[in-house]
Design a protein around this motif. Structure first.
Motif, PDB file in Angstrom:
ATOM      1  N   GLY A 152       0.809  -1.210   0.000  1.00  0.00           N
ATOM      2  CA  GLY A 152       0.000   0.000   0.000  1.00  0.00           C
ATOM      3  C   GLY A 152       0.840   1.257   0.000  1.00  0.00           C
ATOM      4  O   GLY A 152       0.544   2.222  -0.722  1.00  0.00           O
ATOM      5  N   ILE A 175       2.188   1.798  -3.448  1.00  0.00           N
ATOM      6  CA  ILE A 175       1.147   2.280  -4.370  1.00  0.00           C
ATOM      7  C   ILE A 175       0.875   3.763  -4.135  1.00  0.00           C
ATOM      8  O   ILE A 175       0.768   4.551  -5.088  1.00  0.00           O
ATOM      9  N   ASP A 191     -14.032   0.832   2.235  1.00  0.00           N
ATOM     10  CA  ASP A 191     -12.800   0.324   1.636  1.00  0.00           C
ATOM     11  C   ASP A 191     -12.950  -1.174   1.438  1.00  0.00           C
ATOM     12  O   ASP A 191     -12.939  -1.943   2.404  1.00  0.00           O
ATOM     13  N   HIS A 245     -13.948   2.717  -2.221  1.00  0.00           N
ATOM     14  CA  HIS A 245     -12.575   2.501  -2.689  1.00  0.00           C
ATOM     15  C   HIS A 245     -12.270   1.010  -2.700  1.00  0.00           C
ATOM     16  O   HIS A 245     -12.669   0.273  -1.797  1.00  0.00           O
ATOM     17  N   ARG A 255      -8.795  -1.575  -3.727  1.00  0.00           N
ATOM     18  CA  ARG A 255      -7.413  -1.683  -4.215  1.00  0.00           C
ATOM     19  C   ARG A 255      -7.044  -3.155  -4.385  1.00  0.00           C
ATOM     20  O   ARG A 255      -7.300  -3.977  -3.504  1.00  0.00           O
ATOM     21  N   THR A 256      -6.475  -3.472  -5.532  1.00  0.00           N
ATOM     22  CA  THR A 256      -5.957  -4.804  -5.877  1.00  0.00           C
ATOM     23  C   THR A 256      -6.981  -5.918  -5.641  1.00  0.00           C
ATOM     24  O   THR A 256      -6.672  -6.937  -5.042  1.00  0.00           O
ATOM     25  N   VAL A 273      -8.127   1.021  -7.654  1.00  0.00           N
ATOM     26  CA  VAL A 273      -6.672   1.009  -7.818  1.00  0.00           C
ATOM     27  C   VAL A 273      -6.237  -0.438  -7.981  1.00  0.00           C
ATOM     28  O   VAL A 273      -6.651  -1.302  -7.202  1.00  0.00           O
ATOM     29  N   ASP A 274      -5.427  -0.704  -8.988  1.00  0.00           N
ATOM     30  CA  ASP A 274      -5.024  -2.090  -9.211  1.00  0.00           C
ATOM     31  C   ASP A 274      -3.670  -2.157  -9.896  1.00  0.00           C
ATOM     32  O   ASP A 274      -3.157  -1.158 -10.410  1.00  0.00           O
ATOM     33  N   TRP A 297       1.072   0.366 -11.505  1.00  0.00           N
ATOM     34  CA  TRP A 297      -0.214   0.538 -10.840  1.00  0.00           C
ATOM     35  C   TRP A 297      -1.121   1.431 -11.664  1.00  0.00           C
ATOM     36  O   TRP A 297      -0.654   2.358 -12.348  1.00  0.00           O
ATOM     37  N   ALA A 345      -5.009   3.522 -11.635  1.00  0.00           N
ATOM     38  CA  ALA A 345      -6.135   4.017 -10.835  1.00  0.00           C
ATOM     39  C   ALA A 345      -7.163   4.669 -11.746  1.00  0.00           C
ATOM     40  O   ALA A 345      -6.817   5.253 -12.781  1.00  0.00           O
TER      41      ALA A 345
END
Length: 288
Positions: free
Chosen positions: A29, A32, A55, A119, A121-122, A153-154, A280, A282
């Protein structure tokens, strides 16, 4: 062994949910955030009181603690983290709660149009393919209030065949991609983060933005701390990979366990020479 230390029963989450894995995710994190220039990339009005924030794929909720610090009125916010996996708990503020949720299943009705900021992420890889990813993100959009924001975000692994002259870190990424593909994950989806949001948000989302960044893993990072976190990320990825291979029948493994176990020293040497990196992606948009 406690429940939080046992291997995941769901093949979509092949690693062990222990303190070390949570630490790796926190390290990832930080990398990123550095690569993309922040956590909240969309123009969310963080000066408002009573914000409601979700999240998804939160792990132990650490990211929510960082988001909370960016709010002008953190004590009034409702912050919820969801994950398919249980992690060893952190000492979280009272207004951060963690709940189990599979992103491929319906969300609680009480959360429909509930959040100012959603949100993730990944997490796209677990959808297994483009169409399912679009469906999953459309369900995320349903959780956002009109005027609220969704942000994805990935990252992506290297999914080509292994070449004889590949560097050790490239081999590690390629074979890891092959392994997770065998259990239904698609690690190539990260590069399509913006496209997925645009397709899912057609007629529902406006003001779509996107951003890309690169994390040097090891030498080349923007600080000594981030350089060390790059090594943590590589060690954690390797450890998770070995755990995953050990759980596979020998005839199903894309490569021999011994070959993977022996990769780490060379991977770290390459990282110390500034040769390793992750990319990354987004994308964000505002609910109409």
């Amino acid at each position: 062994m406690s429940d939080s230390q046992k291997p995941a029963s769901d093949p979509r989450y092949p690693d062990i949910r222990h303190v070390a894995e949570a630490r790796r995710l926190r390290s990832q994190g930080a990398l990123i955030i550095d690569a993309l220039g922040g956590i909240i990339l969309c123009p969310l009005d963080t000066s408002r009181a009573d914000l409601r924030i979700l999240d998804s794929a939160t792990a132990d909720g650490h990211l929510l603690t960082l988001i909370r610090k960016q709010l002008a009125h953190p004590e009034s916010a409702e912050l919820i983290g969801t994950d398919i996996a249980d992690y060893p708990p952190l000492d979280l503020p009272e207004n951060i709660t963690l709940e189990k949720q599979d992103i491929l299943k319906p969300w609680p009705e009480k959360w429909e149009a509930h959040f100012d900021f959603v949100h993730q992420r990944t997490g796209l890889a677990v959808t297994g393919g483009m169409e399912r990813a679009v469906e999953t993100v459309r369900r995320f959009i349903e959780l956002v209030k009109p005027g609220g924001w969704i942000q994805l975000v990935d990252g992506t692994l290297i999914d080509h065949k292994i070449a004889e002259d590949d560097k050790a870190w490239v081999k590690l990424f390629k074979v890891l991609s092959q392994c997770v593909t065998l259990v239904g994950l698609d690690t190539s989806l990260g590069v399509s983060t913006a496209e997925i949001l645009k397709r899912a948000g057609e007629g529902l989302v406006r003001n779509i933005g996107e951003k890309q960044g690169v994390s040097p893993l090891g030498k080349g990072a923007s600080s000594k701390e981030l350089e060390e976190l790059g090594y943590v990320e590589l060690k954690g990825m390797h450890s998770g990979f070995v755990t995953m291979l050990k759980g596979m029948p020998e005839d199903k493994r894309p490569t021999a366990l011994e070959q993977v176990e022996g990769l780490l020293p060379e991977v770290l040497r390459e990282a110390q020479a500034g040769e390793c990196e992750m990319r990354w992606y987004a994308a964000w948009g505002q609910k109409i």
